[in-house]
Design a protein around this motif. Structure first.
Motif, PDB file in Angstrom:
ATOM      1  N   SER A  31      -1.901  -0.762   3.558  1.00 46.90           N
ATOM      2  CA  SER A  31      -2.869  -1.634   3.020  1.00 46.90           C
ATOM      3  C   SER A  31      -4.183  -0.764   2.876  1.00 46.90           C
ATOM      4  CB  SER A  31      -3.710  -2.864   3.761  1.00 46.90           C
ATOM      5  OG  SER A  31      -3.511  -2.457   4.752  1.00 46.90           O
ATOM      6  N   ARG A 130      -3.160  -0.703  -6.960  1.00 46.22           N
ATOM      7  CA  ARG A 130      -2.399  -1.197  -5.630  1.00 46.22           C
ATOM      8  C   ARG A 130      -3.569  -0.723  -4.154  1.00 46.22           C
ATOM      9  NH1 ARG A 130       2.553   1.660  -4.005  1.00 46.22           N
ATOM     10  NH2 ARG A 130       1.776   2.474  -2.105  1.00 46.22           N
ATOM     11  N   GLU A 133      -4.466  -5.404  -5.570  1.00 46.17           N
ATOM     12  CA  GLU A 133      -2.831  -5.724  -5.839  1.00 46.17           C
ATOM     13  C   GLU A 133      -1.531  -5.164  -5.297  1.00 46.17           C
ATOM     14  OE1 GLU A 133      -3.778  -8.731  -7.707  1.00 46.17           O
ATOM     15  OE2 GLU A 133      -6.141  -7.202  -8.110  1.00 46.17           O
ATOM     16  N   ASP A 134      -0.394  -6.506  -4.963  1.00 49.28           N
ATOM     17  CA  ASP A 134       0.418  -5.910  -4.409  1.00 49.28           C
ATOM     18  C   ASP A 134       1.789  -5.503  -5.975  1.00 49.28           C
ATOM     19  OD1 ASP A 134       3.255  -5.391  -3.437  1.00 49.28           O
ATOM     20  OD2 ASP A 134       4.044  -7.231  -3.457  1.00 49.28           O
ATOM     21  N   ALA A 135       0.940  -3.566  -6.394  1.00 49.39           N
ATOM     22  CA  ALA A 135       1.549  -3.057  -6.749  1.00 49.39           C
ATOM     23  C   ALA A 135       3.150  -1.787  -6.243  1.00 49.39           C
ATOM     24  CB  ALA A 135       0.382  -2.375  -7.823  1.00 49.39           C
ATOM     25  N   PRO A 136       3.783  -2.102  -5.558  1.00 44.02           N
ATOM     26  CA  PRO A 136       4.805  -0.463  -5.671  1.00 44.02           C
ATOM     27  C   PRO A 136       5.649   0.130  -6.543  1.00 44.02           C
ATOM     28  CG  PRO A 136       5.892  -3.478  -5.597  1.00 44.02           C
ATOM     29  CD  PRO A 136       4.858  -3.563  -5.692  1.00 44.02           C
ATOM     30  N   ARG A 273       6.992  -4.032 -13.722  1.00 53.14           N
ATOM     31  CA  ARG A 273       5.634  -3.895 -13.785  1.00 53.14           C
ATOM     32  C   ARG A 273       4.679  -3.158 -14.491  1.00 53.14           C
ATOM     33  NH1 ARG A 273       8.492  -4.374  -8.734  1.00 53.14           N
ATOM     34  NH2 ARG A 273       8.948  -2.608  -8.601  1.00 53.14           N
ATOM     35  N   ILE A 302      -0.008  -6.878 -13.551  1.00 56.93           N
ATOM     36  CA  ILE A 302      -1.279  -5.959 -12.733  1.00 56.93           C
ATOM     37  C   ILE A 302      -2.509  -5.508 -13.318  1.00 56.93           C
ATOM     38  CG2 ILE A 302      -0.910  -4.905 -10.636  1.00 56.93           C
ATOM     39  CD1 ILE A 302       1.875  -5.234 -10.322  1.00 56.93           C
TER      40      ILE A 302
END
Length: 364
Positions: A31, A130, A133-136, A273, A302
């Motif tokens: 994070s 990243r 945002e949640d960007a795996p 995504r 995203i």
């Protein structure tokens, strides 16, 4: 994601006309906490010339970078001794500006015993989502800025495959030239977007580039020419004329970006995504068009907050921390010896694909 130790990074960005510095903490769980993000814009310095003048930009970086760095460090409440690394844009960009930032980062690294991580400016944009945002991984990246328009498959840190790029002009450059033609001033993107409010999107028939061409590449030169011809046909343009032409251009640009992006989405359906980054990503009309596209294909859109779409130090600090965490940072001796690069492709165009001598080749 395997956990690593916390990484405190200072990031410097000087690739064009923004002098930026930021301090970012990458936690061990991956994070991010942005402790400071300082940007000094140069729009007033270049306004009289209708565009960015490289020499003026470089001189401005020399005059302002030290103070910008100090402000970022003080605001973050850290000391240079606390840093795990200093990251700086090493290219691509205006080489004079890149040289200022990279040389300053080398001096900080040597003076304070901090690790240096040179960063590709495009990787900063590629990983910027990243931060907030949640960007795996994996995801499809649409990078749209003043100098670059690309579609890239992002499979991980340092793992990039270019699916498409512009064969001539970048989207942001087209916005800037349109703003200049309409007498709107700089920065071009926000000025065109503001002027388009209340304008008719269907008044001027602008071309739809590469509509029948295979692949995911972009082209904006014909659109730019059509805007110029439309502007010249207006002998004494009224505010409504300007609004209509700005709205027509913005709509045409958004449709072109969405059309080519859809082609790329079909090439990597497993991603689901779409990350959009770069200064042009802040345009609401373009974002709305991409939202509609993603909704139709059941993809997630995203986008970083607007202040992290444009050039900034936080994305450079984050990219440096991501590379260090992934074990991809250069060895100290190699990093300190790296020269600034005006051209530095982020990803290979793909086996067997050849590019010409224009911007699609060396600058992509």
């Amino acid at each position: 994601m395997s956990e690593t130790k916390d990484i405190l990074a200072l990031g410097l960005e000087t690739s064009c006309d923004d002098t930026a510095a930021a301090v970012v903490l990458r936690r061990g769980d991956g994070s991010c906490r942005i402790l400071s993000n300082e940007v000094w814009t140069q729009h007033d310095d270049h306004a009289a010339f209708g565009g960015v003048v490289p020499e003026i930009a470089a001189r401005s970086h020399v005059e302002r970078l030290d103070a910008t760095i100090e402000k970022a460090v003080v605001k973050a409440g850290v000391d240079y001794a606390d840093l795990d690394l200093v990251a700086a844009t090493a290219g691509p960009g205006l080489v004079g500006g890149v040289m200022v930032g990279l040389t300053t980062a080398k001096a900080i690294a040597l003076a304070h015993g901090v690790r240096l991580v040179p960063v590709n400016h495009l990787e900063g944009h590629a990983l910027s989502a990243r931060m907030t945002e949640d960007a795996p991984f994996p995801y499809l990246l649409l990078l749209i800025s003043g100098g670059h328009t690309q579609l890239i498959r992002v499979s991980g840190v340092g793992k990039y495959d270019r699916l498409g790029t512009t064969i001539d002009d970048a989207a942001g450059e087209c916005f800037d030239k349109t703003a200049k033609l309409l007498g709107l001033g700089a920065p071009g993107g926000p000025k065109v977007e503001s002027a388009a409010v209340g304008g008719r999107t269907d008044r001027f028939a602008l071309p739809r580039p590469l509509l029948k061409h295979a692949g995911c590449d972009f082209s904006f030169s014909g659109m730019k020419t059509a805007v110029r011809e439309a502007a010249q046909s207006l002998e004494d343009p009224t505010p409504q004329d300007i609004a209509d032409l700005a709205a027509s251009f913005q709509e045409a640009a958004a449709r072109h970006l969405a059309h080519r992006t859809e082609r790329a989405m079909d090439l990597m359906p497993e991603a689901k995504r779409l990350v959009v980054a770069g200064g042009v990503a802040a345009n609401c009309a373009i974002k709305k068009m991409l939202q509609q596209l993603c909704a139709a294909k059941s993809w997630a859109l995203i986008a970083p907050p607007p202040k992290y779409c444009t050039d900034n130090g936080a994305m450079i600090a984050w990219a440096g921390a991501e590379r260090l965490a992934a074990g991809l940072a250069m060895e100290p001796e190699e990093a300190l010896g790296l020269a600034p690069r005006a051209r530095w492709p982020l990803a290979d165009p793909g086996e067997g694909k050849r590019f010409g001598s224009g911007r699609k080749g060396p600058k992509a």
